[in-house]
Design an enzyme around this catalytic site. Structure first.
Site, PDB file in Angstrom:
ATOM      1  N   CYS A   1      41.791  31.452  39.558  1.00 17.81           N
ATOM      2  CA  CYS A   1      40.471  30.990  40.004  1.00 17.81           C
ATOM      3  C   CYS A   1      39.945  29.924  39.063  1.00 17.81           C
ATOM      4  CB  CYS A   1      39.499  32.159  40.104  1.00 17.81           C
ATOM      5  SG  CYS A   1      39.409  33.135  38.592  1.00 17.81           S
TER       6      CYS A   1
ATOM      7  N   GLU B   1      32.390  37.047  42.883  1.00 20.18           N
ATOM      8  CA  GLU B   1      33.242  36.229  42.005  1.00 20.18           C
ATOM      9  C   GLU B   1      34.215  35.508  42.927  1.00 20.18           C
ATOM     10  OE1 GLU B   1      33.049  35.907  38.733  1.00 20.18           O
ATOM     11  OE2 GLU B   1      31.591  37.453  38.306  1.00 20.18           O
TER      12      GLU B   1
END
Ligand code: NAD
Length: 497
Positions: free
Chosen positions: A275, A241
């Site tokens: 993010c 991720e």
């Protein structure tokens, strides 16, 4: 201040409050041997945890959830002092993490438990079953920007799937990791099913080399490559991720005020250290002026500061230089600052900055800035917007505002998730998987995919009838070969364009 005596260690590291510089904790720098000890203990705990079965595990995971929920004020305080976000945002982060933990707990058996599968004409004599088995021990390496939500997206799902977990939190937020593990031990005192090792990149690297069944990594794309290289030595599978450069598209038929509100929250909340944060906005020329005014109106009141402010400091001192570099380069290339700009940086606080006329090749458009900044670009139509959104190596998420064309636009965006007429909703809906493509990584957390991510598929057959056609034997007859040949013709030979 916390001095955490997790294990004897030759050295320690300090954690400082990014807003005040105050020392808030000292933690052991766990090295290879200590990581191996934790993984060894986890291996024994994993077999107990697996044998408990789904229902018994769910009972204990529910108890952990209760511990976190009741201790949320203390946990939010640790988040706030270690990485700087406002307490209310820390609370929101905890709430979201608990939603996903609940979903994983409630759905693990349905998604992973053994089920009967169909067979085919040639395999009719066998019954078939499928189940998803845990790896044993999973190593989770986490970032600091959402130090509860992000690692728990892996930890909760790995635990619900029947794995023990050794978690290496970021060196900026070790206290958050230790808090979560202590809460788990209160709920599950029998065995060390969730342990924390603290330290820097070398500690994470030791975890990669420790022989765990899988590594769930969340962090930057650059570190992901190092993690993959270390994991390659033992063929340890990885979930990645990584970073993003997410964009917002505002179509001509959008609710412009709602889009501006989403842009401001998406770009500035958590001081831009998200993010999935919105770093680029592409606006249809027909609503550009209206959007620009709404954006500035919504962004002007947002201030970076300690405690009472809407956004906190930049957590990592070195990130301040990246943000400064992106703003300065863009301005040098002809961009204009509509808000903030070069003077918006003071110490570790960065005031909201909105840039326009930024060339497509500037780092502010191509690289993750990870600060409270936004680039604003006018596009002639949605085709141009989509082309620009997709012109990056990253592919984590995106936001689209359009009253009538949202799904059609979303389908053309290369990203792991898209939220239409809202920011980041796809990361919050518990049934949906979260993850990226390209430089944003691979594999998924959340939802059924997130549970399967921490398991391997196990296929089992059992002969239920005497074989009408003995195929896999040297005693196969010419008659059986002739029947197979005829079947191939019937089953497959008639397929044509
Ligand atoms: P980072 O890559 O610097 O560190 C992440 C973790 O990796 C830390 O725990 C660190 O100690 C560890 N690490 C560093 N070097 C290592 C090595 N050689 N081997 C093993 N582990 C190592 O990232 P960060 O600054 O903590 O987090 C910010 C980044 O995370 C941003 O790029 C952000 O986009 C990304 N992120 C992604 C998601 C997502 O869901 N895709 C979520 C949150 C953050």
């Amino acid at each position: 201040m916390t001095v955490h005596p997790f294990a004897p260690s030759p050295s320690t590291f300090e954690v400082h409050n990014p807003a005040t510089g105050e020392l808030v904790g000292v933690y052991p720098l766990h090295r290879g041997d200590e990581v191996d000890v934790a993984v060894y203990a986890a291996t024994e705990a994993a077999s107990w945890w697996d044998q408990l079965g789904f229902a018994q595990r769910a009972r204990r995971l529910d108890a952990w959830r209760g511990e976190i929920a009741r201790g949320r004020a203390a946990l939010a305080h640790v988040i706030h002092t270690e990485m700087g976000k406002p307490i209310s945002d820390a609370n929101l982060e905890i709430a979201m993490a608990l939603e996903h933990l609940t979903w994983a707990t409630r759905n693990a058996e349905k998604v992973l438990g053994r089920r009967q599968m169909g067979s085919s004409l040639l395999t009719l004599d066998h019954s078939a079953s499928l189940e998803y088995r845990p790896f044993g021990v999973v190593g989770v390496i986490g970032p600091w920007n959402y130090p509860v939500f992000t690692p728990l997206s892996s930890v909760s799902f790995a635990l619900a799937a029947g794995n023990a977990v050794v978690f290496k939190p970021s060196e900026y937020t070790p206290g958050v990791g230790v808090w979560l593990a202590e809460a788990f031990t209160r709920a599950v005192p029998e065995h060390p099913v969730l342990q924390v090792v603290t330290g820097d990149g070398a500690t994470g690297e030791a975890l990669c080399r420790s022989g765990v069944g899988k590594i769930g990594f969340t962090g930057s794309t650059a570190t992901a490559k190092k993690v993959m290289a270390a994991c390659a030595e033992n063929l340890t599978p990885v979930l990645m991720e990584c970073g993003g450069k997410d964009a917002l598209i505002v179509d001509a038929d959008a609710d412009v005020d709602a889009a501006a509100d989403a842009a401001v929250w998406g770009a500035l909340s958590n001081a831009g250290q998200t993010c999935l944060g919105i770093e680029r906005v592409y606006v249809h020329t027909r609503v550009y002026e209206q959007f620009l005014q709404a954006l500035l109106t919504a962004a002007r009141p947002v201030r970076a500061g300690d405690d009472e402010a809407e956004i906190g400091p930049i957590t990592m001192p070195k990130q301040v230089e990246v943000i400064r570099g992106h703003i300065s380069e863009a301005l040098a290339l002809g961009a204009r600052a509509l808000l903030g700009g070069r003077d918006s940086i003071e110490g570790q606080f960065v005031q909201p900055t909105i840039l326009t006329d930024v060339p497509d090749h500037a780092a502010a458009i191509t690289e993750e800035t990870f600060g409270p900044t936004l680039t604003l670009t006018r596009v002639r139509d949605i085709d141009e917007a989509i082309e620009k959104v997709n012109a990056t190596d990253y592919g984590l998420g995106a936001t689209v505002f359009s009253r009538h064309h949202g799904p059609a636009i979303a389908q053309r965006i290369r990203a792991g998730g898209v939220s239409i007429n809202a920011f980041v909703a796809h990361a919050l809906v518990p049934t949906l998987p979260l993850g990226g493509v390209g430089a944003s990584g691979f594999g998924r957390v959340h939802g059924a995919d997130g549970l399967k991510e921490f398991t391997y598929a196990k296929a089992v057959t059992r002969r239920r009838l005497p074989s009408p056609l003995a195929l896999t034997t040297f005693r196969r007859t010419e008659r059986v070969d002739a029947i197979v040949d005829t079947l191939i013709g019937i089953l497959h030979g008639r397929s044509r364009r």
